[in-house]
Every structure is written in C-alpha cells, then in structure tokens.
Design a protein around this motif. Structure first.
Motif, PDB file in Angstrom:
ATOM      1  N   ASN A  86     -12.799  -3.677  -1.951  1.00  0.00           N
ATOM      2  CA  ASN A  86     -12.533  -2.261  -2.214  1.00  0.00           C
ATOM      3  C   ASN A  86     -11.577  -1.684  -1.170  1.00  0.00           C
ATOM      4  O   ASN A  86     -10.665  -0.916  -1.509  1.00  0.00           O
ATOM      5  CB  ASN A  86     -13.839  -1.462  -2.214  1.00  0.00           C
ATOM      6  N   ASN A  87     -11.775  -2.053   0.090  1.00  0.00           N
ATOM      7  CA  ASN A  87     -10.874  -1.589   1.153  1.00  0.00           C
ATOM      8  C   ASN A  87      -9.459  -2.118   0.941  1.00  0.00           C
ATOM      9  O   ASN A  87      -8.466  -1.410   1.188  1.00  0.00           O
ATOM     10  CB  ASN A  87     -11.406  -2.024   2.514  1.00  0.00           C
ATOM     11  N   MET A  88      -9.353  -3.368   0.499  1.00  0.00           N
ATOM     12  CA  MET A  88      -8.047  -3.953   0.236  1.00  0.00           C
ATOM     13  C   MET A  88      -7.342  -3.207  -0.897  1.00  0.00           C
ATOM     14  O   MET A  88      -6.142  -2.932  -0.839  1.00  0.00           O
ATOM     15  CB  MET A  88      -8.212  -5.437  -0.114  1.00  0.00           C
ATOM     16  N   GLY A 142      -3.145   1.593  -2.202  1.00  0.00           N
ATOM     17  CA  GLY A 142      -2.896   2.880  -2.847  1.00  0.00           C
ATOM     18  C   GLY A 142      -3.564   3.012  -4.195  1.00  0.00           C
ATOM     19  O   GLY A 142      -3.196   3.873  -5.003  1.00  0.00           O
ATOM     20  N   LEU A 143      -4.557   2.148  -4.470  1.00  0.00           N
ATOM     21  CA  LEU A 143      -5.267   2.162  -5.739  1.00  0.00           C
ATOM     22  C   LEU A 143      -6.746   2.409  -5.501  1.00  0.00           C
ATOM     23  O   LEU A 143      -7.236   2.394  -4.371  1.00  0.00           O
ATOM     24  CB  LEU A 143      -5.087   0.821  -6.471  1.00  0.00           C
ATOM     25  N   LEU A 171      -0.977  -9.228  -0.390  1.00  0.00           N
ATOM     26  CA  LEU A 171      -1.148  -8.044  -1.227  1.00  0.00           C
ATOM     27  C   LEU A 171       0.126  -7.204  -1.274  1.00  0.00           C
ATOM     28  O   LEU A 171       0.401  -6.540  -2.281  1.00  0.00           O
ATOM     29  CB  LEU A 171      -2.317  -7.199  -0.712  1.00  0.00           C
ATOM     30  N   GLN A 172       0.901  -7.235  -0.220  1.00  0.00           N
ATOM     31  CA  GLN A 172       2.167  -6.493  -0.229  1.00  0.00           C
ATOM     32  C   GLN A 172       3.145  -7.102  -1.237  1.00  0.00           C
ATOM     33  O   GLN A 172       3.970  -6.380  -1.807  1.00  0.00           O
ATOM     34  CB  GLN A 172       2.769  -6.489   1.173  1.00  0.00           C
ATOM     35  N   LEU A 220       4.412  -0.404  -6.018  1.00  0.00           N
ATOM     36  CA  LEU A 220       3.491   0.453  -5.256  1.00  0.00           C
ATOM     37  C   LEU A 220       3.955   0.607  -3.823  1.00  0.00           C
ATOM     38  O   LEU A 220       4.584  -0.294  -3.253  1.00  0.00           O
ATOM     39  CB  LEU A 220       2.079  -0.121  -5.280  1.00  0.00           C
ATOM     40  N   THR A 221       3.612   1.731  -3.235  1.00  0.00           N
ATOM     41  CA  THR A 221       3.864   1.991  -1.831  1.00  0.00           C
ATOM     42  C   THR A 221       2.539   2.308  -1.160  1.00  0.00           C
ATOM     43  O   THR A 221       1.753   3.130  -1.667  1.00  0.00           O
ATOM     44  CB  THR A 221       4.824   3.176  -1.634  1.00  0.00           C
TER      45      THR A 221
END
Length: 297
Positions: free
Chosen positions: A173-175, A180-181, A282-283, A291-292
């Motif tokens: 969840n933190n990831m 930004g989601l 993830l980036q 996403l940013t």
C-alpha cells in the motif's frame, strides 16, 4: 547431521530460491535417495569421481570394511547425464497459457470478474484446498491501469479472503501511495488463490492449476502495466525460469500489455536495503503509465 539455516535474510532468500529452482527442474530425487550413511562414510571414494577430482585434499584414513557393506557404486557418467538432461529438458514443462480473451467494454469488467470467481467456486482442483480457510480471488478496480501479481496468500490473506492485507500488504500500500495512486485504483491478485502450507512456495502443479484464472483476470481488466512481485510471479506469468536480476530494469511484453518485475514486499521486509531498488522498478512502471510521484510533505 542437520546444518543450521543461515540467519542472514539475503542468504536465506538466495538459498530458498535455489531450492525452488532445483525442485521445479525435477531433480530433487537425487538428494532424496535413501543411503546407508554409516557404510557411505566408511567406503572408499568412487573411482569415476576420484579421477575427475582436481587437487583434492588428502583422503582421511578409513578402516577396512567388508565389500558387502559398501554401497553400490553409482555410475558417475550416467548421474551427470541425468542432471544435464534435467537442466535442458525439465520433467514438467510449463503448459501454454490460455488464449487471450477478446476485450470487453469497461462496463462489463466487474460482471466478468464475478463470473470467473463463480467458476472457481469452492475449489478442490489441487491439494492447496485442503488447508485453506478462504479463497483469495483478487481485489481492486476492474478497469485498473496497473495490475500487481504476487505469489500466494499468507495467513492474514487466508483469514480475510483478500490479497496483501498483512505486513507485506501494508508495505505494498505504501508503494502504491508513493506512485501517486491509491489501492482502490489498482488491481491485485496472486498466482495461486489458496494459502500454501506454512507459506511455502507453490508447487508447479498447484501454480499451473490455478494460474489460468489469473490470466483470465488479466484479460478482463486489460491493464496498461503488470508488476510481477517476486520470482514466483514472473516465472508463472512468463513460463520462463530466469533469475530476478534478468527481469528487473526492463519492460517486457505480456498478453498485449507491459510487464515490469520487482521484489516481493515480503522480501523487502526481510531486507529493507532493497527498497531503493524496488522503487527504481516502480518508477519504470510510472513512466509507462505517465505518472508523477507526489511531492513529499
């Protein structure tokens, strides 16, 4: 004699992964063959193995034993060829994934996922059903652009019937938030939908039995990006057995979408130093999704 299992998390993960690799290749029976340990330790070295040994240390002095008590001499050439054959042609090759289903209108995604869950029913297709509490089907948005795939449910997931709700789920969840989601924006599922005993890695027959339902979930949701969490997830998604390092850092095609591979949250809990590498993975997913990351407060 039982050797202690190392306490170092990274070493434990590496040894566990190597054992899973050998088991999936089908060569585990070589070290399970019953042996007369007393006779084996007293017998002279096998001639075939002795000839191949280079700069071997001096053999300890052994007392003579009757020939009848010595174990039968194994043929090293045959033994080596069996290993080589297993490495080249695994005994249980990966079955072909189901054909990709036709795309559905977004308004039909929820109902289609519900039909898949109904088809699974009170599943008894493999032995994992014998010890489970609840089937863990999946969770999230039926039109999600990002789809996470894990290995299998743990104790908390088995109790609640939802994927990634324990400590690993909190980290996931933190990831997701760091991207930004929100959790409700993505879809989450596992290779197997019942908890393996003692959280062990799913056996190949268990994963092959359950993974077709995962592929159907992917076909319904039609995400832009799939993130495989760990070795088991990427192995059964792709049907290829390669080290995790060979998958990470690159975008791979999968069923009309893009596959990105990173570490499983459970592994990151054992080795927090790898979190920065998982964030780099993830980036890559974020770039594919446009996403940013939100600004840190």
């Amino acid at each position: 004699m039982t050797l202690p299992f190392p306490n170092d998390p990274a070493m434990r993960e590496a040894l566990s992964e190597r054992l899973r690799f050998y088991r999936e290749l089908g060569i585990g029976e070589f070290y399970r063959r019953p042996v007369d340990e007393a006779a084996w330790t007293q017998a002279e070295p096998e001639p075939q193995l002795e000839e191949a040994r280079v700069a071997a240390p001096p053999e300890p002095v052994r007392r003579e034993i009757p020939a009848a008590a010595a174990p039968p001499v194994r043929n090293a050439a045959i033994f080596s060829s069996q290993i080589e054959e297993s490495l080249i042609a695994p005994r249980k090759p990966f079955p072909a994934p189901p054909p990709q289903a036709a795309a559905l209108p977004p308004e039909q995604h929820f109902a289609a996922l519900k039909l898949i869950r109904e088809e699974i029913g009170d599943c008894t297709r493999c032995d994992l059903s014998k010890g489970r509490n609840k089937i863990v089907f999946g969770d999230g948005h039926p039109e999600a652009k990002l789809f996470f795939v894990g290995e299998g449910p743990g104790a908390d997931e088995d109790a609640q019937g939802l994927p990634f709700v324990g400590r690993g789920g909190q980290l996931l969840n933190n990831m997701i938030n760091a991207m930004g989601l929100k959790r409700e924006d993505v879809y989450i599922a596992n290779v197997v939908k019942c908890r393996p005993p003692a959280n062990r890695t799913p056996e190949p027959d268990e994963a092959h039995t359950c993974s077709p339902f995962l592929f159907r979930q992917i076909d319904v949701v039609r995400p832009q990006v799939i993130v495989a969490l760990g070795q088991t997830a990427v192995t059964y998604l792709t049907g290829e057995k390669k080290p995790l390092s060979a998958w990470r850092g690159t975008v791979h095609p999968l069923r009309g979408t893009k596959l990105i591979v990173t570490y499983h949250p459970a592994f990151l809990l054992r080795d927090p130093n790898q979190k920065k590498h998982a964030w780099a993975d993830l980036q890559i997913a974020m770039r594919e999704l446009g996403l940013t990351a939100p600004a840190r407060k």
